[in-house]
Design a protein around this motif. Structure first.
Motif, short mmCIF file in Angstrom:
data_model
loop_
_atom_site.label_atom_id
_atom_site.label_comp_id
_atom_site.label_asym_id
_atom_site.label_seq_id
_atom_site.Cartn_x
_atom_site.Cartn_y
_atom_site.Cartn_z
N ILE A 53 0.87 -1.37 -0.08
CA ILE A 53 -0.01 0.05 0.00
C ILE A 53 1.08 1.28 0.15
O ILE A 53 1.67 1.33 0.95
CB ILE A 53 -0.85 0.23 1.17
CG1 ILE A 53 -1.69 -1.16 1.34
CG2 ILE A 53 -1.86 1.35 1.25
CD1 ILE A 53 -2.44 -1.25 2.67
N THR A 62 0.70 5.09 0.22
CA THR A 62 -0.26 6.31 0.70
C THR A 62 0.30 7.46 0.14
O THR A 62 1.17 7.79 0.71
CB THR A 62 -0.78 6.07 2.04
OG1 THR A 62 -1.35 4.77 2.30
CG2 THR A 62 -1.83 6.91 2.76
N TRP A 109 -5.22 9.64 -1.27
CA TRP A 109 -5.27 8.27 -1.71
C TRP A 109 -4.31 7.22 -1.43
O TRP A 109 -3.28 7.57 -1.46
CB TRP A 109 -5.96 8.40 -2.98
CG TRP A 109 -6.99 9.46 -3.46
CD1 TRP A 109 -6.75 10.56 -3.76
CD2 TRP A 109 -8.48 9.50 -2.79
NE1 TRP A 109 -7.86 11.44 -3.92
CE2 TRP A 109 -8.94 10.64 -3.34
CE3 TRP A 109 -9.04 8.41 -1.99
CZ2 TRP A 109 -10.27 10.96 -2.83
CZ3 TRP A 109 -10.41 8.87 -1.76
CH2 TRP A 109 -10.84 10.06 -2.19
N SER A 110 -4.66 6.00 -1.64
CA SER A 110 -3.83 4.88 -1.61
C SER A 110 -3.82 4.19 -2.73
O SER A 110 -4.97 4.16 -3.45
CB SER A 110 -4.12 4.14 -0.22
OG SER A 110 -3.73 4.56 0.92
N LYS A 134 -7.73 4.98 2.09
CA LYS A 134 -6.67 4.25 2.82
C LYS A 134 -7.36 2.99 3.73
O LYS A 134 -6.72 1.78 3.57
CB LYS A 134 -5.94 5.21 3.77
CG LYS A 134 -4.62 4.39 4.54
CD LYS A 134 -4.11 5.21 5.40
CE LYS A 134 -3.04 4.34 5.94
NZ LYS A 134 -2.47 4.77 7.11
#
Ligand SMILES: [Zn+2]
Length: 132
Positions: A54, A56, A60-61, A81
């Motif tokens: 992920i 981030t 937004w992720s 997220k």
């Protein structure tokens, strides 16, 4: 486990008209995208997922789901997220549920030279490389 779908935010680039959907089922992660003219679907079987990353940004992720098979990773950007974390958790939980319980290391003994613990059946110590 019922499947769960996560829709990328329409506020992010590439997702305005038809946001990408990432679906986690009990056997695979599927990424669905469509444009005005086409639909595409990519999936990686849960057991072939090597990692879920992920990344981030400010808001937004991005998701990067890498497979062990050498095929291209599934990437999807513009997720909340919390959704990205949920996807990772679902994948991790599903993989853990399917994997056999961790096996015991088996009988062991101490190496006569360096005293590290090695397998009973070892012929060469993995620590000092001497024959035992
Ligand atoms: Zn040794």
């Amino acid at each position: 486990m019922p499947s769960e779908s996560f829709v990328a935010s329409r506020l992010t680039s590439g997702n305005r008209l038809f946001p990408t959907v990432v679906e986690v089922t009990d056997s695979a992660v599927i990424r669905r995208r469509r444009t005005l003219f086409s639909r595409s679907e990519e999936s990686i079987h849960l057991q072939r997922i090597a990692s879920v990353r992920i990344e981030t940004g400010l808001i937004w992720s991005d998701l990067i789901i890498e497979s062990t098979g050498g095929s291209d990773p599934i990437t999807s950007h513009g997720h909340h997220k919390a959704d990205a974390v949920r996807i990772r958790d679902l994948v991790t939980a599903a993989q853990t549920a399917h994997l056999p319980a961790a096996t015991e290391a088996g009988p062991s003994r101490a190496c006569p030279f360096c005293a590290e613990t090695i397998k009973l059946t070892a012929r060469v110590c993995r620590f000092c490389n001497r024959e035992v």
